[in-house]
Scaffold this motif. Structure first.
Motif, mmCIF file in Angstrom:
data_model
loop_
_atom_site.group_PDB
_atom_site.id
_atom_site.type_symbol
_atom_site.label_atom_id
_atom_site.label_comp_id
_atom_site.label_asym_id
_atom_site.label_seq_id
_atom_site.Cartn_x
_atom_site.Cartn_y
_atom_site.Cartn_z
ATOM 1 N N ASN A 49 0.819 -1.209 0.000
ATOM 2 C CA ASN A 49 0.000 0.000 0.000
ATOM 3 C C ASN A 49 0.856 1.265 0.000
ATOM 4 O O ASN A 49 0.483 2.276 -0.590
ATOM 5 C CB ASN A 49 -0.949 0.003 1.195
ATOM 6 C CG ASN A 49 -2.006 1.071 1.069
ATOM 7 O OD1 ASN A 49 -2.895 0.957 0.245
ATOM 8 N ND2 ASN A 49 -1.888 2.110 1.879
ATOM 9 N N SER A 50 2.011 1.208 0.623
ATOM 10 C CA SER A 50 2.886 2.382 0.659
ATOM 11 C C SER A 50 3.310 2.799 -0.750
ATOM 12 O O SER A 50 3.490 3.988 -1.015
ATOM 13 C CB SER A 50 4.104 2.135 1.541
ATOM 14 O OG SER A 50 4.877 1.064 1.017
ATOM 15 N N CYS A 51 3.428 1.843 -1.686
ATOM 16 C CA CYS A 51 3.760 2.176 -3.073
ATOM 17 C C CYS A 51 2.622 2.946 -3.727
ATOM 18 O O CYS A 51 2.860 3.876 -4.505
ATOM 19 C CB CYS A 51 4.050 0.910 -3.868
ATOM 20 S SG CYS A 51 5.491 -0.004 -3.296
ATOM 21 N N LEU A 52 1.401 2.570 -3.409
ATOM 22 C CA LEU A 52 0.241 3.290 -3.951
ATOM 23 C C LEU A 52 0.194 4.717 -3.422
ATOM 24 O O LEU A 52 -0.046 5.665 -4.172
ATOM 25 C CB LEU A 52 -1.048 2.549 -3.600
ATOM 26 C CG LEU A 52 -1.211 1.155 -4.199
ATOM 27 C CD1 LEU A 52 -2.420 0.458 -3.592
ATOM 28 C CD2 LEU A 52 -1.324 1.228 -5.710
ATOM 29 N N LEU A 53 0.441 4.865 -2.126
ATOM 30 C CA LEU A 53 0.420 6.204 -1.536
ATOM 31 C C LEU A 53 1.569 7.064 -2.051
ATOM 32 O O LEU A 53 1.417 8.274 -2.220
ATOM 33 C CB LEU A 53 0.430 6.121 -0.019
ATOM 34 C CG LEU A 53 -0.824 5.494 0.607
ATOM 35 C CD1 LEU A 53 -0.694 5.433 2.123
ATOM 36 C CD2 LEU A 53 -2.084 6.222 0.190
ATOM 37 N N GLU A 54 2.692 6.456 -2.323
ATOM 38 C CA GLU A 54 3.821 7.198 -2.897
ATOM 39 C C GLU A 54 3.467 7.707 -4.294
ATOM 40 O O GLU A 54 3.810 8.828 -4.673
ATOM 41 C CB GLU A 54 5.067 6.313 -2.935
ATOM 42 C CG GLU A 54 6.333 7.041 -3.284
ATOM 43 C CD GLU A 54 6.767 8.068 -2.234
ATOM 44 O OE1 GLU A 54 7.505 8.998 -2.615
ATOM 45 O OE2 GLU A 54 6.387 7.970 -1.051
ATOM 46 N N TYR A 55 2.763 6.875 -5.061
ATOM 47 C CA TYR A 55 2.282 7.280 -6.386
ATOM 48 C C TYR A 55 1.401 8.529 -6.272
ATOM 49 O O TYR A 55 1.543 9.485 -7.041
ATOM 50 C CB TYR A 55 1.524 6.102 -7.020
ATOM 51 C CG TYR A 55 0.608 6.460 -8.154
ATOM 52 C CD1 TYR A 55 1.104 6.815 -9.403
ATOM 53 C CD2 TYR A 55 -0.775 6.425 -7.984
ATOM 54 C CE1 TYR A 55 0.249 7.143 -10.449
ATOM 55 C CE2 TYR A 55 -1.639 6.740 -9.018
ATOM 56 C CZ TYR A 55 -1.123 7.102 -10.244
ATOM 57 O OH TYR A 55 -1.974 7.419 -11.271
ATOM 58 N N VAL A 56 0.478 8.542 -5.312
ATOM 59 C CA VAL A 56 -0.386 9.706 -5.112
ATOM 60 C C VAL A 56 0.451 10.910 -4.686
ATOM 61 O O VAL A 56 0.309 12.008 -5.236
ATOM 62 C CB VAL A 56 -1.491 9.417 -4.066
ATOM 63 C CG1 VAL A 56 -2.294 10.678 -3.766
ATOM 64 C CG2 VAL A 56 -2.401 8.307 -4.538
ATOM 65 N N LYS A 57 1.324 10.703 -3.741
ATOM 66 C CA LYS A 57 2.155 11.794 -3.225
ATOM 67 C C LYS A 57 2.944 12.479 -4.344
ATOM 68 O O LYS A 57 3.160 13.686 -4.332
ATOM 69 C CB LYS A 57 3.104 11.244 -2.164
ATOM 70 C CG LYS A 57 3.814 12.285 -1.360
ATOM 71 C CD LYS A 57 4.615 11.605 -0.265
ATOM 72 C CE LYS A 57 5.207 12.597 0.685
ATOM 73 N NZ LYS A 57 5.980 11.919 1.739
ATOM 74 N N ASN A 58 3.341 11.692 -5.345
ATOM 75 C CA ASN A 58 4.127 12.219 -6.460
ATOM 76 C C ASN A 58 3.272 12.756 -7.598
ATOM 77 O O ASN A 58 3.792 13.072 -8.661
ATOM 78 C CB ASN A 58 5.085 11.150 -6.977
ATOM 79 C CG ASN A 58 6.182 10.868 -5.976
ATOM 80 O OD1 ASN A 58 6.618 11.754 -5.247
ATOM 81 N ND2 ASN A 58 6.614 9.623 -5.899
ATOM 82 N N GLY A 59 1.952 12.841 -7.413
ATOM 83 C CA GLY A 59 1.099 13.446 -8.416
ATOM 84 C C GLY A 59 0.063 12.524 -9.037
ATOM 85 O O GLY A 59 -0.674 12.945 -9.925
ATOM 86 N N GLY A 60 -0.012 11.288 -8.596
ATOM 87 C CA GLY A 60 -0.987 10.354 -9.150
ATOM 88 C C GLY A 60 -2.366 10.516 -8.539
ATOM 89 O O GLY A 60 -2.563 11.264 -7.579
ATOM 90 N N VAL A 61 -3.302 9.805 -9.118
ATOM 91 C CA VAL A 61 -4.684 9.796 -8.642
ATOM 92 C C VAL A 61 -5.086 8.355 -8.379
ATOM 93 O O VAL A 61 -4.931 7.495 -9.256
ATOM 94 C CB VAL A 61 -5.644 10.408 -9.690
ATOM 95 C CG1 VAL A 61 -7.098 10.260 -9.254
ATOM 96 C CG2 VAL A 61 -5.292 11.862 -9.957
ATOM 97 N N ILE A 62 -5.580 8.088 -7.192
ATOM 98 C CA ILE A 62 -6.136 6.774 -6.872
ATOM 99 C C ILE A 62 -7.608 6.952 -6.570
ATOM 100 O O ILE A 62 -8.001 7.831 -5.801
ATOM 101 C CB ILE A 62 -5.415 6.105 -5.692
ATOM 102 C CG1 ILE A 62 -4.037 5.644 -6.150
ATOM 103 C CG2 ILE A 62 -6.237 4.926 -5.146
ATOM 104 C CD1 ILE A 62 -3.295 4.754 -5.221
#
Length: 189
Positions: A49-62
């Motif tokens: 899950n931390s990889c998903l949150l890192e994606y969001v933190k860097n500009g992604g949308v979940i």
């Protein structure tokens, strides 16, 4: 059926493997949609899950569709709670109130209004949140005989990106062609 419905309107769908999630290189995706009960069915989501949150933190949308109790471990960037028996609204014709009609999330890529919830089939949704951190913005509220449910569509900015949780049953509406469940009411986006 949900991915096929998106493909039908011109949205390219890539189904991520456990390895894709574990490697955490999701920057090539505009958005990641986590399907219904994904945290129950896909253990790699809990593990990485931390990889998903890192994606969001860097500009992604979940966009996380409704989940079950397995999700009740604060997998979002800020605390969320389904807890106990998740709330659901099974009366598909109950009105949906838009709580923040001018919020940018309801204005782009197309304007969302209460009429987008007209003509739904079978149900409104499952897994409505019971509590959420104040950093989330609740955008809708619906009612049935059991009471009000505001936790059907919440989102928060996290780093450079956005994290949304929605419990509305888009997975039922899209295959049935319900207009309000598609971007631009069924037109390709």
């Amino acid at each position: 059926m949900f991915p096929a419905s998106l493909e039908d309107i011109g949205i390219h769908v890539t189904q991520l493997t456990p390895q894709d999630i574990a490697m955490g290189n999701l920057s090539g995706y505009d958005a990641v949609i986590l399907g219904i009960r994904a945290y129950a069915a896909r253990p790699e989501l809990r593990t990485f899950n931390s990889c998903l949150l890192e994606y969001v933190k860097n500009g992604g949308v979940i966009i996380t569709q409704y989940q079950t109790q397995e999700y009740d471990r604060n997998y979002g960037p800020y605390p969320l709670s389904i807890s106990g028996e998740p709330e659901k609204v099974i009366e598909e014709d109950n009105k949906v109130a838009i709580l923040a009609p001018s919020d940018p999330a309801l204005m782009w890529p197309n304007k969302i209004s209460a009429s987008d919830f007209d003509g739904w089939v079978e149900e409104r949704g499952h897994g409505f949140l019971r509590t959420w951190d104040p950093k989330y913005i609740a955008l809708t509220e619906t009612h049935d005989k059991t009471g009000a449910a505001k936790g059907g569509l919440v989102y928060a900015k996290y780093g450079k990106g956005y994290y949304a949780y929605l419990s509305y049953a888009f997975f039922r509406q899209m295959p049935d062609g319900v207009p309000g469940s598609f971007p631009d009411h069924g037109e390709p986006s």
